[in-house]
Design an enzyme around this catalytic site. Structure first.
Site, PDB file in Angstrom:
ATOM      1  N   VAL A 139      -3.428 -12.541  29.319  1.00 22.51           N
ATOM      2  CA  VAL A 139      -3.527 -11.074  29.349  1.00 22.51           C
ATOM      3  C   VAL A 139      -2.178 -10.539  28.891  1.00 22.51           C
ATOM      4  CG1 VAL A 139      -5.300 -10.882  31.115  1.00 22.51           C
ATOM      5  CG2 VAL A 139      -2.936 -11.050  31.816  1.00 22.51           C
ATOM      6  N   CYS A 140      -2.195  -9.587  27.956  1.00 23.22           N
ATOM      7  CA  CYS A 140      -0.941  -9.254  27.274  1.00 23.22           C
ATOM      8  C   CYS A 140      -0.871  -7.768  26.943  1.00 23.22           C
ATOM      9  CB  CYS A 140      -0.823 -10.027  25.957  1.00 23.22           C
ATOM     10  SG  CYS A 140      -1.253 -11.770  26.065  1.00 23.22           S
TER      11      CYS A 140
END
Length: 392
Positions: A139-140
């Site tokens: 997740v970024c």
């Protein structure tokens, strides 16, 4: 999407302190650059990957240097697997089945993975597992922005380790912490000339963050979908191999594409094992976009458009035309800080401020990378998120 909501809720209720109840936000940070203080663990060091070497030998020097850290990371994965399946059968399955999978991976990645296993002494199946993890667990936050003089900057937080072992005592994710010592900057060279640069994890042969100096910058974010990476990996194991691994595609583009438009075309059209967001920046005004991908095709391309007042594009892990999950809204505070910064003030310095503002910075954040295409600049920093801080 429903399965992710349930997992997030489970994690939320498992963490009892009210300081973690979202949304946990703070005022936009300023003065964070040059990096210092409790949010900075350390700057990331550099290694060279010589593409003229045989694939099995390219990573030997790096892995020899990072052998203990990689071994610790793999052991953390083993511990988690054994916690879920106490008999040890899961790791046994990995050690027996995944080595066979290595032979099915495209060249040169298969040879490189085998070389990493040899150099580290870690079983081949576990190195394969380390290299496919990122198809389903990242997740970024990624941003490409254009300043008022036409210069493009690109920044990202790489967040990894969601649901992979919450350490109650230290209020941190076990796998995220084990990954931080493996963060390296890589200079990929051919005939002693830089081909591209990347921030990466030692032992991982795909690319999540990179720059082709003077041409383009590229980051990849996971896109959650029911028809996601798990299905693509299963199909690959069962023999359907017409899609490309996301991180192998990004590396291939960084290595071989010779323009922003060529990179954009390949990222849009290549069939994938997993859905993804590709965030691409170029070297000319207006060259910045988010490519929203299903496994089969490009669903949407959102581009910088100065005539519409869109001087940046920003992606977390949700389709830009939909609202993010309220428990995981990093987009709204990030955009608030970008708008507050304003186009005339955007730079690597102020972009770092945005990426240092909670919850854009969170307990999953392993590193922040800043890139400036015109200068061929890539710099990265291993991050900490002091309490109180969101778990994701």
């Amino acid at each position: 999407m429903g399965h992710r909501v349930l997992l997030v809720l489970a994690a939320l209720f498992a963490v009892t302190s009210t300081q973690f109840i979202p949304p946990y936000t703070e005022d936009c940070r300023s003065g964070m650059y040059p990096p210092k203080g409790p949010t900075l663990k350390k700057a990331v060091g550099w290694y060279t990957i010589d593409l003229d070497l045989p694939p099995a030998k390219r990573w030997t020097a790096l892995i020899t240097d990072k052998k203990a850290e990689l071994t610790n990371m793999i052991q953390a994965i083993r511990d988690l697997a054994n916690a879920f399946v106490p008999s040890g059968n899961l790791i046994e399955l990995v050690d027996i089945t995944l080595p066979l999978m290595a032979d099915t991976l495209p060249s040169p990645f298969n040879e490189e993975i085998k070389g990493i296993a040899t150099a580290s002494g870690i079983p081949l199946g576990e190195v394969v597992l380390f290299n496919i993890f990122y198809e389903v667990f990242t997740v970024c936050t990624s941003v490409v922005a254009e300043d008022d003089k036409g210069n493009l900057v690109h920044g990202r937080n790489l967040d990894f380790g969601l649901f992979l072992g919450w350490d109650v005592k230290n209020k941190s994710w076990t796998v995220s912490e084990k990954l931080k010592p493996l963060v390296v900057n890589l200079d990929f060279k051919r005939k002693n000339q830089t081909v591209f640069k990347s921030t990466n994890f030692a032992g991982y042969v795909g690319m999540l963050t990179g720059i082709k100096p003077n041409l383009f910058t590229l980051t990849m974010n996971e896109r959650f979908s029911l028809n996601g990476g798990y299905i693509g990996i299963l199909e690959w194991i069962l023999g359907k191999r017409d899609g490309m691994w996301m991180s192998f595609l990004t590396r291939s583009v960084l290595e071989n594409a010779m323009s922003y438009e060529e990179a954009k075309s390949r990222l849009s059209q290549t069939k994938l094992l997993a859905p993804a967001y590709f965030i691409l920046g170029g070297n000319q005004t207006g060259q910045g976009c988010i490519i929203t991908r299903s496994r089969e095709l490009s669903i949407d391309v959102l581009e910088i458009d100065l005539k519409l007042g869109r001087w940046y594009v920003l992606e977390t892990n949700y389709d830009h035309w939909k609202e993010p999950l309220f428990l995981d809204d990093r987009r709204t505070p990030a955009m608030k800080c970008m708008n507050q910064t304003a186009q005339k003030n955007i730079s690597l310095k102020t972009l770092y401020d945005v990426l240092s503002t909670k919850p854009v910075l969170n307990k999953l954040t392993t590193y922040t990378t800043l890139m400036q295409v015109s200068e061929g600049k890539l710099e990265a920093y291993i991050r900490d998120c002091p309490n109180p801080c969101m778990p994701w």
